[in-house]
Design a protein around this motif. Structure first.
Motif, short mmCIF file in Angstrom:
data_model
loop_
_atom_site.label_atom_id
_atom_site.label_comp_id
_atom_site.label_asym_id
_atom_site.label_seq_id
_atom_site.Cartn_x
_atom_site.Cartn_y
_atom_site.Cartn_z
N ARG A 177 0.62 -1.34 0.21
CA ARG A 177 0.10 0.44 0.04
C ARG A 177 0.75 1.34 -0.17
N SER A 178 1.98 1.24 0.13
CA SER A 178 2.63 2.59 -0.17
C SER A 178 2.81 3.48 -1.00
N ASP A 179 3.03 4.26 -1.59
CA ASP A 179 3.25 4.40 -2.55
C ASP A 179 4.85 5.15 -3.44
N LEU A 180 5.52 4.17 -2.10
CA LEU A 180 7.39 4.42 -2.37
C LEU A 180 7.70 6.06 -2.34
N LEU A 181 6.98 7.49 -1.68
CA LEU A 181 7.27 8.11 -1.81
C LEU A 181 8.75 8.80 -1.57
N ASP A 182 9.50 8.41 -0.13
CA ASP A 182 10.49 8.72 -0.30
C ASP A 182 11.84 8.30 -1.41
N LYS A 183 11.76 7.23 -1.93
CA LYS A 183 12.42 6.26 -2.78
C LYS A 183 12.09 7.18 -4.61
N ARG A 184 11.24 7.76 -4.28
CA ARG A 184 10.08 7.99 -5.49
C ARG A 184 10.95 10.12 -5.64
N ARG A 185 10.86 10.61 -4.37
CA ARG A 185 10.98 11.94 -4.61
C ARG A 185 13.25 11.60 -4.39
N VAL A 186 13.68 10.78 -4.16
CA VAL A 186 15.69 10.77 -4.46
C VAL A 186 15.54 10.78 -6.14
N LEU A 187 14.23 9.77 -6.56
CA LEU A 187 14.31 10.00 -7.91
C LEU A 187 14.13 11.15 -8.75
N MET A 188 12.97 11.55 -8.82
CA MET A 188 12.81 12.87 -9.25
C MET A 188 13.74 13.77 -8.62
N GLU A 189 14.41 14.32 -7.25
CA GLU A 189 15.56 15.11 -7.77
C GLU A 189 16.61 14.52 -8.38
N ARG A 190 16.85 13.57 -8.95
CA ARG A 190 17.97 13.22 -10.02
C ARG A 190 17.77 13.68 -11.10
N TRP A 191 16.54 13.42 -11.43
CA TRP A 191 16.05 13.48 -12.62
C TRP A 191 16.28 15.25 -12.49
N SER A 192 15.33 16.01 -11.81
CA SER A 192 15.52 17.77 -11.30
C SER A 192 17.06 17.70 -12.11
N GLN A 193 17.75 17.45 -11.43
CA GLN A 193 19.67 17.82 -11.23
C GLN A 193 20.13 17.40 -13.11
N PHE A 194 19.70 16.19 -13.43
CA PHE A 194 20.08 15.74 -15.04
C PHE A 194 19.56 16.89 -15.64
N VAL A 195 17.91 17.55 -15.69
CA VAL A 195 17.23 17.84 -16.28
C VAL A 195 18.00 19.68 -16.94
N ALA A 196 18.10 19.59 -15.42
CA ALA A 196 18.61 21.53 -15.60
C ALA A 196 20.00 21.83 -15.66
N ALA A 197 20.77 20.60 -15.72
CA ALA A 197 21.79 20.73 -16.27
C ALA A 197 22.27 21.93 -16.84
N ASN A 198 22.00 22.26 -17.93
CA ASN A 198 22.29 23.56 -18.45
C ASN A 198 21.33 24.83 -18.41
N GLY A 199 21.30 24.66 -17.27
CA GLY A 199 20.03 25.89 -16.56
C GLY A 199 20.99 27.87 -16.61
N ASP A 200 21.93 27.25 -16.15
CA ASP A 200 22.88 28.53 -16.59
C ASP A 200 22.99 29.39 -17.87
N LYS A 201 23.10 28.08 -18.92
CA LYS A 201 23.53 28.70 -20.32
C LYS A 201 22.44 28.81 -21.10
N ILE A 202 21.92 29.78 -21.98
CA ILE A 202 20.55 30.11 -23.01
C ILE A 202 21.19 28.96 -24.27
N ILE A 203 20.58 28.02 -24.84
CA ILE A 203 20.68 27.22 -25.60
C ILE A 203 19.19 27.72 -26.36
N ARG A 204 18.87 28.45 -27.26
CA ARG A 204 18.04 28.80 -28.42
C ARG A 204 17.62 27.28 -29.43
N ILE A 205 16.55 26.75 -29.36
CA ILE A 205 16.95 26.07 -30.37
C ILE A 205 15.96 26.24 -31.40
N ALA A 206 14.97 27.30 -31.34
CA ALA A 206 14.70 27.51 -33.01
C ALA A 206 14.98 29.32 -32.31
#
Length: 397
Positions: free
Chosen positions: A368-397
Motif C-alpha cells: 500500500r505504500s506509494d514509495l514517496l521517499d524513494k520517488r523523491r530521490v529519483l525525481m531529485e536526480r532527474w531534476s538535476q539532470f534536466v536542469a544541468a544546462n540551467g545557466d546556459k541559454i541554448i536557443r533551439i529555434a
C-alpha cells in the motif's frame, strides 16, 4: 385531456423509498436504491386465483425515468378497462416501446454522475449520435437485432476501428438497459455478432506519443527556462514531474504543500482514478513558488482570471519553438527511458512515479505504500539532470 391523480411530477422525482399511490390502483414504487417504477393493481372480472378469491394482480408499467406520470395514468386506465372486460392485462396489454435514441439519451442522463468528467460523458453520447442514431435511432428498441447493429458497425469497422469498438460497447449497454426495463428479451445482438466473428479481425497499430530523446532534454529545458510565458513554465514543470497535461494544467494551490514539498493530485484528475502524490524538488519549487504572487486559484493561470491554461498551450509552444516530432505527453516516456537507462531504479519506483498501476489486485492490496521517499530521490536526480544546462541559454529555434 390529461388524467388527474394525487401525484405530481415533482413528487415523482423526489419521493423517498416506498409505495406511493396516485389513485385508481396506480402506484409509484421507489426502491431503496432510488430506482423508480410504475405499477397498477387491478381485479380481473370473472377470474379467480387458486384460493377462490378474485384475481387481483400488480402489473409493471415501466420505469419512471422512461414512462412519464401522464403516460403511466393512461396505461393504468387501459389496464383497468381490460380487467373490467375480463381480459388479463398480462396477455392483452400493448406497451409503448421507446426508440433506441430515447433509451440511449436516458442512459446518458442516468450515468452522468459516474462520468470522470463532462467531456467523457459528452463523448459517450456523441459516438451514438454520429454513428447509431442516423440509422437506428428512431427504431423501437425491441426491433433492433444483428442486421441493424451491423448497419452501424460495418461501415467504420476497419477505417475507424477504435471508434467502432467504442460504438459497439455503447450500443450493447443501451440494449442491455432496455432489456432490464422489460423492453427487450433474448440475447444481445452485439454479443451474438462478436461470438459469430461476423466482423473481420483488425490488427490495431499501437500509437505511441512521440518523445524527445533524454539526452536532448537539458538543452531543450535551458531554452524553456529563458522564456517568460506561462506555457513555458507549465511545460518545464511537466517535464520535471512526468505528469500528464490535464494533471498539471488543473493543478490548484490547495493541492500543494510547500512545507512538506508535496503536490497531491486528486483522484478526479488522475487516469487511474486514484489520488497521486508528487514529490517536489528544488527545481520544481523554483518554477511554481514565484507564481503564488498572482493569487490565482490555479498554479498555471491562463488568459482568464482564475482559469487554467488551455489544453493546447504547451503543444502550441512546442510548435512555436519548431520542436518537431515531440508531444507533451511524450516527456513521460522520455523520463521512463532515462529512469531505466541512467538511473537504473527498480521498475516499481519508476512506474509509480508516472502514476502507473503496478502489480495485480492482490499485490496492490498488500503493497500500500506509494514509495514517496524513494520517488523523491529519483525525481531529485532527474531534476538535476534536466536542469544541468540551467545557466546556459541554448536557443533551439
Amino acid at each position: 385531456m390529461a388524467l388527474s391523480g394525487k401525484l405530481t411530477k415533482k413528487l415523482v422525482e423526489n419521493l423517498g423509498a416506498g409505495r406511493h399511490g396516485d389513485g385508481s390502483g396506480l402506484y409509484l414504487v421507489v426502491d431503496p436504491s432510488g430506482a423508480r417504477r410504475w405499477i397498477v393493481r387491478v381485479v380481473v372480472k370473472g377470474q379467480k386465483n387458486k384460493k377462490g378469491a378474485w384475481l387481483r394482480t400488480d402489473f409493471g408499467l415501466g420505469g419512471a425515468d422512461v414512462v412519464t406520470l401522464n403516460q403511466a395514468r393512461e396505461r393504468a386506465l387501459e389496464y383497468r378497462r381490460m380487467a373490467k372486460q375480463g381480459l388479463n392485462p398480462r396477455f392483452n396489454a400493448r406497451q409503448k416501446v421507446p426508440t433506441f435514441e430515447e433509451v440511449a439519451q436516458q442512459v446518458h442522463i442516468d450515468r452522468m454522475p459516474t462520468w470522470k468528467n463532462a467531456k467523457h460523458g459528452q463523448q459517450w453520447i456523441n459516438t451514438l449520435r454520429d454513428y447509431a442514431f442516423p440509422k437506428i435511432g428512431r427504431m423501437p428498441i425491441d426491433s433492433i437485432d444483428q442486421p441493424e447493429v451491423m448497419m452501424c458497425l460495418a461501415p467504420i469497422w476497419t477505417e475507424k476501428h477504435e471508434t467502432a469498438k467504442r460504438l459497439s460497447q455503447r450500443i450493447k449497454t443501451v440494449l442491455d438497459v432496455a432489456k432490464s426495463k422489460g423492453f427487450r428479451s433474448g440475447e444481445n445482438p452485439v454479443t451474438a455478432i462478436k461470438d459469430a466473428q461476423a466482423l473481420p479481425k483488425v490488427k490495431a497499430k499501437v500509437k505511441h506519443h512521440k518523445a524527445m530523446a533524454w539526452r536532448d532534454v537539458p538543452a531543450f529545458y535551458a531554452d524553456l527556462k529563458s522564456r517568460n510565458a506561462m506555457a513555458a513554465k507549465a511545460l518545464m514543470f511537466t517535464c520535471l514531474t512526468g505528469s500528464r497535461t490535464g494533471e498539471v494544467l488543473g493543478m490548484r494551490w490547495d493541492e500543494v504543500d510547500l512545507e512538506e514539498r508535496v503536490w497531491t493530485c486528486p483522484e478526479a484528475r488522475m487516469k487511474a482514478g486514484e489520488e497521486h502524490r508528487v514529490p517536489l524538488t528544488d527545481e520544481m519549487l523554483a518554477i511554481i513558488a514565484p507564481l503564488q504572487a498572482m493569487q490565482s486559484d490555479y498554479v498555471f493561470e491562463g488568459q482568464k482570471r482564475h482559469k487554467p491554461l488551455s489544453n493546447m498551450a504547451m503543444l502550441m509552444l512546442l510548435r512555436r519553438m519548431k520542436v518537431e516530432g515531440v508531444t507533451v505527453h511524450g516527456f513521460r516516456s522520455t523520463f521512463r527511458d532515462w529512469a531505466s537507462e541512467v538511473a537504473n531504479v527498480p521498475r516499481g519506483v519508476a512506474e509509480m512515479s508516472l502514476a502507473h498501476t503496478v502489480g495485480s489486485n492482490v499485490e496492490r492490496a498488500y503493497a500500500r505504500s506509494d514509495l514517496l521517499d524513494k520517488r523523491r530521490v529519483l525525481m531529485e536526480r532527474w531534476s538535476q539532470f534536466v536542469a544541468a544546462n540551467g545557466d546556459k541559454i541554448i536557443r533551439i529555434a
